[in-house]
Structures are given as structure tokens and as C-alpha cells.
Design an enzyme around this catalytic site. Sequence first.
Site, short mmCIF file in Angstrom:
data_model
loop_
_atom_site.label_atom_id
_atom_site.label_comp_id
_atom_site.label_asym_id
_atom_site.label_seq_id
_atom_site.Cartn_x
_atom_site.Cartn_y
_atom_site.Cartn_z
N ARG A 15 0.83 -1.21 0.00
CA ARG A 15 0.00 0.00 0.00
C ARG A 15 0.86 1.26 0.00
O ARG A 15 0.99 1.94 -1.01
CB ARG A 15 -0.95 -0.01 1.22
CG ARG A 15 -2.15 0.95 1.10
CD ARG A 15 -1.83 2.41 1.32
NE ARG A 15 -1.32 2.71 2.65
CZ ARG A 15 -0.91 3.90 3.04
NH1 ARG A 15 -0.94 4.93 2.18
NH2 ARG A 15 -0.43 4.11 4.25
N ASP A 16 1.48 1.55 1.11
CA ASP A 16 2.27 2.78 1.23
C ASP A 16 3.43 2.78 0.25
O ASP A 16 3.81 3.83 -0.29
CB ASP A 16 2.77 2.91 2.67
CG ASP A 16 3.28 4.29 3.00
OD1 ASP A 16 2.95 5.25 2.27
OD2 ASP A 16 4.02 4.43 3.99
N HIS A 207 7.48 4.28 12.48
CA HIS A 207 7.36 4.29 11.01
C HIS A 207 8.37 5.32 10.51
O HIS A 207 8.14 6.53 10.62
CB HIS A 207 5.93 4.69 10.63
CG HIS A 207 5.69 4.77 9.15
ND1 HIS A 207 4.84 3.90 8.50
CD2 HIS A 207 6.16 5.61 8.19
CE1 HIS A 207 4.80 4.22 7.21
NE2 HIS A 207 5.60 5.25 7.00
N HIS A 209 11.18 6.88 7.60
CA HIS A 209 11.67 6.99 6.23
C HIS A 209 13.18 7.26 6.28
O HIS A 209 13.70 7.74 7.27
CB HIS A 209 10.94 8.11 5.49
CG HIS A 209 9.54 7.74 5.11
ND1 HIS A 209 9.07 7.80 3.81
CD2 HIS A 209 8.50 7.30 5.86
CE1 HIS A 209 7.81 7.42 3.78
NE2 HIS A 209 7.44 7.11 5.01
N CYS A 240 6.86 10.10 -0.19
CA CYS A 240 5.75 10.97 0.17
C CYS A 240 5.57 12.00 -0.93
O CYS A 240 6.48 12.82 -1.16
CB CYS A 240 6.00 11.65 1.51
SG CYS A 240 4.68 12.79 1.98
#
Length: 302
Positions: A15-16, A207, A209, A240
Site C-alpha cells: 500500500r504505502d 514508522h 523513512h 511521500c
Amino acid sequence: MKLPSRVQIVDVGPRDGLQNEKQPVPAAVKIELVHRLQAAGLKEIEVTSYVSPKWVPQMADNHAVMQGIQRQAGVRYSVLTPNMKGFESSLEDRPDEIVVFGAASEAFSQKNINCSIAESIERFAPVVAAAKAKGIAVRGAMSCVVGCPYEGEVAPSRVDYLAGLMKGIGVEHVGVADTIGVGTPKKVQAAFEATLKHFDLDAVSGHFHDTYGQAVGNTLAALEMGVWHFDASVAGLGGCPYAKGATGNVATEDVVYLLHGMGIETGIDLDRLIDAGAYISEQLGRPTQSRVARALLAKRQG
């Protein structure tokens, strides 16, 4: 410092990780990726989202993907539902968990979903209530907890505010997300401290990055606080769209290598995970973003 003996990882790659890919990724490829992840031992997989295809065309095949998965006992399949319409659409696909989201930055909230933080939470309140009424678990994603592409540094007090709002509408678990990858260990720990005013340690996850190469270090900083839930994305997929230069989520392979090297159990077979990452990277026509996978694949080839 008491490190957890076991860590649970949610792979958010399907998904992400894939949502911002410019070229369509066939549903069959997404389904195969989920199958490979669960075969590698992943017990929590974020599969898709129920958003307007106008905004996220990559997720237009949500029904096909969810209905095409051969579900495995003991695996939790989660989906992102940004509003009541999305939640209702997801019901025919029987998700085990839904994910709602909010930003710790007012500017990011406005740019991302055109409303204030408080307004975004008000929108999610009926979604959370409806999910809980049907026995579906609810997870909240808190973005920009240490930095925002529009506001710059985000204070822990803003994380405290957002976590309180999430708790207030009945969210059961929250992810503390360094969306643009600017966090460093002390800042990440401060964000967790703010979150832990409202949620128990068992109900928070990290979470991270890897924009500035800090994601593994930030994972360790969270582990030192006892955090034992983490999101990661196979092959380092993702990014993002609202944060220029923000690279993918930390690679699941890199996190698993770290954890296994520290004697922390994950239940994940690293070799099979690397194969899953190699598969999706090949489908996308680019090399894996996982440094661990690149090194171990090169070692396999002699």
C-alpha cells in the site's frame, strides 16, 4: 535499557510503498507480493487503500487485490480508509484492520487533506466508531512527528496534541511516523515520549523513512524505549508525494537484519523476504533500495 525479545513488523509495501508509483502495477503483481510476504513470515501486511482513483489511481484495483489474496491463518490484512465512503467500500473485502491518519503539522494537514488537524480527526471519528462496531481493529498513523516539509521542525507538544485526539476517538494503536525522514534518535524518542502520554507501549509503533539515512538508527532508538512494533516496506518502496525528496520507508530487509543481529525474534525468513523484494523490484524495473538485500544478493552471486 531493556530491549524487546520479539518485534512485530507491519509490511506496508503493497500500500504505502506502491501508492505513488507513476506506472500502473497490475493487481496480479500486488497479489503475488502479498503472497511472497506472508510466505516469508510477515503476520501483518498493509494491502491497499480505499481512496478516490482520481487522487490515488494506483489503488483503484483495491477490490481485485483484496479478493485475489489467498488469506493465511494468523495474518492480519489492513487497509487505509480515509473517510466513511472508503470504509464502507472496504467492507465487502473483509479487512482485519483499518488505518486512519492525521498529521502533527497543521500545514501538512492542510496541504495533504485540505483541513485542520482537529477537522481531520472529526472526519475519522465516525469511521473509527463504525469499524469498532463491526469488530474491525483500528490503527492510526501520525505523520510528520518530527519534521514537516512546510513548517520545518515539529515540536513534541504537537505530537502530544494529535495522540490525544486519536485516543479520544477510539483509535487502538498509533504509528509514530517520520514521514519525510528528517528525524534523529533523540527527536524520535521525544515524539514517542509525547505519544506514550496517551497510549501504552504495546499500542505504539515506529514508522521511519530513510531520506537522510537515519531510519535504522531511529529504529534502534525506539527499541531502546521498549517499542516492539514497527512499519517497514519491502525493498524500501515508497515515499511521500507532498514532501519533496522524501525517499522510501525503511526497508523491511534492513530492519530484520538489524533485529536478527541483535538476537531479537521476528518470525521472518530473511532469505525469503529478500526474494520478495527482488521480485517487486524487478517488476518495477529498478534495483532494490535495501542495502542489506543488495549486499546479500551480491554474496549469493559469488
